[in-house]
Design an enzyme around this catalytic site. Structure first.
Site, mmCIF file in Angstrom:
data_model
loop_
_atom_site.group_PDB
_atom_site.id
_atom_site.type_symbol
_atom_site.label_atom_id
_atom_site.label_comp_id
_atom_site.label_asym_id
_atom_site.label_seq_id
_atom_site.Cartn_x
_atom_site.Cartn_y
_atom_site.Cartn_z
ATOM 1 N N LYS A 42 23.153 0.666 -44.330
ATOM 2 C CA LYS A 42 22.011 1.627 -44.492
ATOM 3 C C LYS A 42 21.276 1.587 -43.131
ATOM 4 O O LYS A 42 20.460 2.694 -42.927
ATOM 5 C CB LYS A 42 21.086 1.334 -45.617
ATOM 6 C CG LYS A 42 22.048 1.777 -46.914
ATOM 7 C CD LYS A 42 21.258 1.064 -48.260
ATOM 8 C CE LYS A 42 22.241 1.226 -49.360
ATOM 9 N NZ LYS A 42 21.709 0.432 -50.555
ATOM 10 N N LYS A 58 40.044 8.039 -52.405
ATOM 11 C CA LYS A 58 39.723 8.313 -53.985
ATOM 12 C C LYS A 58 38.686 9.340 -53.885
ATOM 13 O O LYS A 58 38.135 9.800 -53.016
ATOM 14 C CB LYS A 58 39.367 7.008 -54.549
ATOM 15 C CG LYS A 58 38.459 6.249 -53.607
ATOM 16 C CD LYS A 58 38.080 4.902 -54.621
ATOM 17 C CE LYS A 58 37.050 4.105 -53.810
ATOM 18 N NZ LYS A 58 36.337 3.256 -54.315
ATOM 19 N N LYS A 113 31.759 11.130 -54.222
ATOM 20 C CA LYS A 113 30.527 12.326 -54.625
ATOM 21 C C LYS A 113 30.413 12.914 -53.227
ATOM 22 O O LYS A 113 30.187 14.328 -53.286
ATOM 23 C CB LYS A 113 29.349 11.194 -54.795
ATOM 24 C CG LYS A 113 29.093 11.080 -56.341
ATOM 25 C CD LYS A 113 27.869 10.661 -56.593
ATOM 26 C CE LYS A 113 27.769 10.291 -58.221
ATOM 27 N NZ LYS A 113 27.017 8.951 -58.377
#
Ligand code: TRP
Length: 327
Positions: free
Chosen positions: A107, A189, A192
């Site tokens: 992050k 996969k 989002k």
């Protein structure tokens, strides 16, 4: 106990990866499922869309079968003891170990201008969520394993210093291997944020579902009976195994082995079965979202259960820590 980030639209990967586990756990255990709205503030201080996102994630989980009557389904910010326990745990968490956390480093790299203290202590808040209910089993994916290891460290430090209050939480999964739902473009996969046309969302309309499936990559089929399936074909079979009847999958397996497979037909079938699977969930989620009164009831009922459990734990915590000066 588990936490669900309120980041909007759920997809098929969330369903088969996480939610299906929750549905089984709700039959077998005393469960707490929480919308992690406070965690989202560490990276998303703008709260204009928070309410809609919280409502959506609640509605979609309920539409999938999570039963607010059976489990405690609640919002993190409705349980104020979370903040208190978080504060105590912060005194037991070291700057060095927090800075070494993989998710923190990721992050920081992604957003170097907002490295706030909440981001650094994200795993401490997550530990508070879990141990507030003295939970033992935490259904999470691989990306959360480090956080759980940290939770066990904090628990052990607390227990060692103040007395045994908390059990060690551990990651929980019914299947040995976590189910991975492949994306429709044959790479990785469903996720989002990546290619939205390669991900099937539980909110997708029927026509869009069909369109996405029909666009999945195929080829002209095998010519040699011994040909192993390329990844993107194996992925389509993987998706079929999730939503199609067994004999249907078998038919296409046989066709493949006999080099007579027609991928157009296979994708049509897969598209229809996906629609059968997703559309009732989408419909139900929509009905729930339209019913603010019901959502409010769900949140209140969840908060009540979570608060009861949290209050009982915090009595033990304050007692163990010697923070009771009246007796
Ligand atoms: N950190 C988790 C995630 O990113 C969400 C979460 C918050 C959580 N609190 C939790 C998961 C407690 C398990 C237990 O998905």
């Amino acid at each position: 106990m588990s936490g669900i980030r309120p980041t909007g639209f759920l997809h098929l990967g969330n369903y088969f990866g996480a939610i299906r586990n929750y549905l089984r756990m709700q039959e077998d255990f005393d469960c707490f499922f929480m919308v992690a709205d406070l965690h989202s503030l560490t990276t998303h201080p703008d709260t204009r869309e928070l309410k809609a996102n919280v409502h959506r994630v609640l509605a979609e989980n309920i539409a999938c079968g999570l039963d607010p009557g059976k489990v405690a389904l609640y919002c993190q910010s409705h349980v104020h003891e979370t903040a208190e326990l978080y504060l105590y745990l912060n005194m037991l968490a070291y700057k060095g170990e927090l800075e070494k956390t993989t998710t923190f480093k990721d992050k920081v790299r992604l957003n170097p201008e907002n490295v706030n203290a909440g981001l650094l202590t994200y795993p401490v808040l997550q530990t508070a969520d879990i141990i507030l209910h003295r939970a033992k089993y935490v259904p999470v994916g691989k990306d959360q394993e480090q956080h759980l290891e940290m939770a066990r460290n904090f628990v052990n430090r607390f227990n060692h210093r103040y007395g045994e209050v908390f059990p060690e939480p551990q990651a929980f999964n019914y299947n040995q291997e976590l189910v991975k739902v492949p994306s429709l473009d044959g790479t990785g996969k469903m996720s989002k944020s990546e290619n939205q046309m390669a991900t099937l969302y539980l909110a997708d309309e029927d026509e869009l579902i069909r369109k996405k499936v029909m666009k999945a990559k195929t080829d002209s089929g095998p010519v040699d009976p011994e040909t192993p399936k390329p990844d993107y074909i194996e992925n389509l079979f993987g998706l079929m195994r999730l939503v199609c009847a067994e004999d249907v999958v078998k038919k296409f397996e046989t066709d493949y082995a006999q080099c007579s497979i027609r991928y157009g037909d296979m994708k049509k079938q897969l598209g229809e079965d996906m629609v059968q699977f997703i559309s009732p969930i989408r419909q139900k989620a929509k009905d729930i979202l339209d019913n603010e009164e019901y959502l409010k009831q769900v949140m209140e009922q969840g908060a009540e259960k979570a608060n009861r459990s949290a209050a009982a734990t915090m009595l033990l915590v304050r007692e163990a820590m010697g923070l009771n000066y009246y007796h």
